[in-house]
Design a protein around this motif. Structure first.
Motif, PDB file in Angstrom:
ATOM      1  N   ILE A   1      -1.549  16.790 -16.807  1.00 26.68           N
ATOM      2  CA  ILE A   1      -1.745  16.254 -15.456  1.00 26.68           C
ATOM      3  C   ILE A   1      -0.595  15.310 -15.144  1.00 26.68           C
ATOM      4  N   GLU A   2       0.008  15.489 -13.986  1.00 26.96           N
ATOM      5  CA  GLU A   2       1.071  14.596 -13.529  1.00 26.96           C
ATOM      6  C   GLU A   2       0.525  13.670 -12.453  1.00 26.96           C
ATOM      7  N   ARG A   3       0.740  12.381 -12.638  1.00 23.19           N
ATOM      8  CA  ARG A   3       0.388  11.405 -11.609  1.00 23.19           C
ATOM      9  C   ARG A   3       1.660  10.752 -11.102  1.00 23.19           C
ATOM     10  N   THR A   4       1.793  10.703  -9.785  1.00 24.95           N
ATOM     11  CA  THR A   4       2.963  10.097  -9.152  1.00 24.95           C
ATOM     12  C   THR A   4       2.513   8.965  -8.247  1.00 24.95           C
ATOM     13  N   VAL A   5       3.131   7.803  -8.394  1.00 25.42           N
ATOM     14  CA  VAL A   5       2.863   6.669  -7.503  1.00 25.42           C
ATOM     15  C   VAL A   5       4.125   6.409  -6.692  1.00 25.42           C
ATOM     16  N   GLU A   6       4.020   6.579  -5.398  1.00 27.83           N
ATOM     17  CA  GLU A   6       5.160   6.332  -4.521  1.00 27.83           C
ATOM     18  C   GLU A   6       5.390   4.824  -4.396  1.00 27.83           C
ATOM     19  N   ALA A   7       6.623   4.440  -4.104  1.00 29.88           N
ATOM     20  CA  ALA A   7       6.963   3.028  -3.923  1.00 29.88           C
ATOM     21  C   ALA A   7       7.657   2.861  -2.576  1.00 29.88           C
ATOM     22  N   ILE A   8       7.311   1.797  -1.876  1.00 29.70           N
ATOM     23  CA  ILE A   8       7.888   1.563  -0.551  1.00 29.70           C
ATOM     24  C   ILE A   8       9.370   1.214  -0.651  1.00 29.70           C
ATOM     25  N   GLU A   9       9.739   0.404  -1.659  1.00 30.39           N
ATOM     26  CA  GLU A   9      11.121  -0.077  -1.771  1.00 30.39           C
ATOM     27  C   GLU A   9      11.826   0.416  -3.031  1.00 30.39           C
TER      28      GLU A   9
ATOM     29  N   ILE B   1       0.850  -1.178   0.000  1.00 31.51           N
ATOM     30  CA  ILE B   1       0.000   0.000   0.000  1.00 31.51           C
ATOM     31  C   ILE B   1       0.892   1.236   0.000  1.00 31.51           C
ATOM     32  N   SER B   2       0.668   2.108  -0.973  1.00 31.84           N
ATOM     33  CA  SER B   2       1.431   3.353  -1.074  1.00 31.84           C
ATOM     34  C   SER B   2       0.438   4.479  -1.379  1.00 31.84           C
ATOM     35  N   VAL B   3       0.940   5.619  -1.803  1.00 30.75           N
ATOM     36  CA  VAL B   3       0.056   6.726  -2.146  1.00 30.75           C
ATOM     37  C   VAL B   3       0.330   7.180  -3.570  1.00 30.75           C
ATOM     38  N   SER B   4      -0.691   7.759  -4.195  1.00 33.10           N
ATOM     39  CA  SER B   4      -0.545   8.359  -5.521  1.00 33.10           C
ATOM     40  C   SER B   4      -1.119   9.765  -5.466  1.00 33.10           C
ATOM     41  N   THR B   5      -0.511  10.655  -6.190  1.00 33.89           N
ATOM     42  CA  THR B   5      -0.926  12.057  -6.177  1.00 33.89           C
ATOM     43  C   THR B   5      -1.139  12.571  -7.594  1.00 33.89           C
ATOM     44  N   TYR B   6      -1.944  13.622  -7.705  1.00 33.72           N
ATOM     45  CA  TYR B   6      -2.223  14.271  -8.989  1.00 33.72           C
ATOM     46  C   TYR B   6      -1.906  15.755  -8.867  1.00 33.72           C
ATOM     47  N   GLN B   7      -1.235  16.271  -9.886  1.00 28.93           N
ATOM     48  CA  GLN B   7      -0.924  17.692  -9.923  1.00 28.93           C
ATOM     49  C   GLN B   7      -1.114  18.220 -11.340  1.00 28.93           C
ATOM     50  N   GLY B   8      -1.531  19.462 -11.434  1.00 27.75           N
ATOM     51  CA  GLY B   8      -1.719  20.075 -12.744  1.00 27.75           C
ATOM     52  C   GLY B   8      -0.408  20.535 -13.346  1.00 27.75           C
ATOM     53  N   LEU B   9      -0.282  20.370 -14.662  1.00 31.73           N
ATOM     54  CA  LEU B   9       0.897  20.844 -15.391  1.00 31.73           C
ATOM     55  C   LEU B   9       0.571  22.069 -16.242  1.00 31.73           C
ATOM     56  N   GLY B  10      -0.667  22.566 -16.095  1.00 33.68           N
ATOM     57  CA  GLY B  10      -1.062  23.755 -16.844  1.00 33.68           C
ATOM     58  C   GLY B  10      -1.473  23.456 -18.276  1.00 33.68           C
ATOM     59  N   LEU B  11      -1.759  24.528 -19.012  1.00 33.86           N
ATOM     60  CA  LEU B  11      -2.173  24.421 -20.408  1.00 33.86           C
ATOM     61  C   LEU B  11      -0.983  24.671 -21.323  1.00 33.86           C
ATOM     62  N   LYS B  12      -1.002  24.018 -22.479  1.00 32.47           N
ATOM     63  CA  LYS B  12       0.028  24.274 -23.478  1.00 32.47           C
ATOM     64  C   LYS B  12      -0.501  23.886 -24.848  1.00 32.47           C
ATOM     65  N   LYS B  13       0.210  24.301 -25.884  1.00 30.96           N
ATOM     66  CA  LYS B  13      -0.140  23.939 -27.246  1.00 30.96           C
ATOM     67  C   LYS B  13       0.596  22.664 -27.642  1.00 30.96           C
ATOM     68  N   GLN B  14      -0.142  21.756 -28.303  1.00 27.94           N
ATOM     69  CA  GLN B  14       0.477  20.509 -28.734  1.00 27.94           C
ATOM     70  C   GLN B  14      -0.052  20.146 -30.115  1.00 27.94           C
TER      71      GLN B  14
END
Length: 333
Positions: free
Chosen positions: A210-218, A185-198
């Protein structure tokens, strides 16, 4: 059977994350029912494979839910590899069942990871099987649901990303519970990366990151950067640090009359699917999806095994010449 809940008991989802889950409306989920297909390319622009996500309505144990299917298949440095997820999630984004399969194939080496999580009563059961060459390691874990408030699986994450993109806003302090690669069991977080042209094809479009991060215990955390159109369609996806990027190369089909008039018709060409990498990958992925779906149905109907056993015993006692006719008579009887 291991119970790792105690060692991770201090981890909790944030109030903001729980509030976000509670705020999701039925219409928002309805707006997530579509398919995305992206092309996987190397940092030099070489096409390596395909990535796809589909969310559909479904039923699980006779209850309405959503079926999520995601797959990525291709070849990196001429090494076949891929991953697929087949899952059923509730309207509250609770994971009812999820099957996750990852593989890498070398000439004399194969790494295969399979995990299945199933909601049973007040527990979440996780069955993990890792095959490395001829070595097979199995692990069964159990988590009480009381320790998983705010838990987000990989399948639920795909729907959450679409909802965040459609809302065009990522709340602060979005911390959910997750499972890392080792099933801690770990945690995951979401953060905005803003708007851009692609660029998508020949068009420059505004997309939300959007950035998603999943932490790892080991291990070190894993991060993904995803960019979306305002309707939730995925435009690009990349794991930070990877030389591989998944990109949308053609805008999703629109239902407007103008778009229909401009639709390009391509001439059909015969294909030998066994020799086509993408078609072969789709075949293997569909095969895994059907196997998982059939296994799930059998688990939900244990009476099937007793019924089949009774029929087989009756068949061996009678030993009819025409098995099909005998089976038909049994059904009529």
């Amino acid at each position: 059977m291991e119970d790792p809940a105690e060692e991770d008991a201090g981890l909790k989802a944030s109030r903001e994350a729980l509030a976000f889950l509670a705020s999701i409306e039925w219409k928002e989920l309805q707006d997530c029912l579509f398919a995305d297909t992206l092309v996987t390319v190397s940092d030099t622009g070489r096409e390596l494979g395909e990535f796809s996500i589909t969310v559909q309505k479904a039923n699980y144990d006779s209850q309405p839910c959503f079926h999520v299917h995601a797959s990525s298949h291709g070849s990196i440095d001429d090494i076949p590899c891929g991953t697929s997820i087949t899952a059923y999630i509730s309207k509250n984004l609770e994971t009812l069942e999820q099957n996750h399969h990852e593989y890498v194939k070398l000439q004399d080496y194969r790494l295969d990871r399979k995990s299945q999580m199933v909601r049973r009563g007040e527990q979440l059961l996780v069955n993990k099987v890792v095959t490395e060459r001829e070595d097979v390691k199995r692990q069964i874990l159990t988590f009480p649901l009381t320790s998983l408030e705010g838990f987000v699986s990989e399948a639920s994450n795909l729907v959450i990303l679409r909802i965040l993109a459609q809302r065009k806003k990522i709340p602060e302090n979005m911390v959910f519970l997750s499972l890392d690669n080792e099933m801690h069991i770990s945690v995951s977080t979401y953060q905005g990366l803003g708007l851009k042209k692609q660029m998508v094809g020949q068009e420059s479009l505004e997309v939300l990151g959007i950035e998603r991060t999943v932490e790892a215990i080991e291990d070190v955390p894993t991060k993904w950067h995803c960019h979306f159109l305002s309707d939730g369609h995925l435009v690009s996806r990349v794991q930070v640090g990877s030389p591989v990027t998944m990109r949308l190369v053609q805008l999703p089909a629109q239902m407007g009359e103008d778009d229909k008039a401009d639709k390009v018709v391509f001439e059909k060409k015969p294909l030998v699917w066994e020799e086509d990498m993408q078609l072969c990958s789709k075949f293997l992925d569909r095969k895994e999806e059907l196997k998982a779906d059939h296994a799930s149905y059998v688990r939900q109907h244990p009476e099937l095994k007793a019924l089949l056993a009774d029929f087989l015993q009756f068949l061996l006692l009678r030993k009819p010449d025409d098995v099909f006719l005998f089976a038909a008579d049994c059904v009529i009887w």
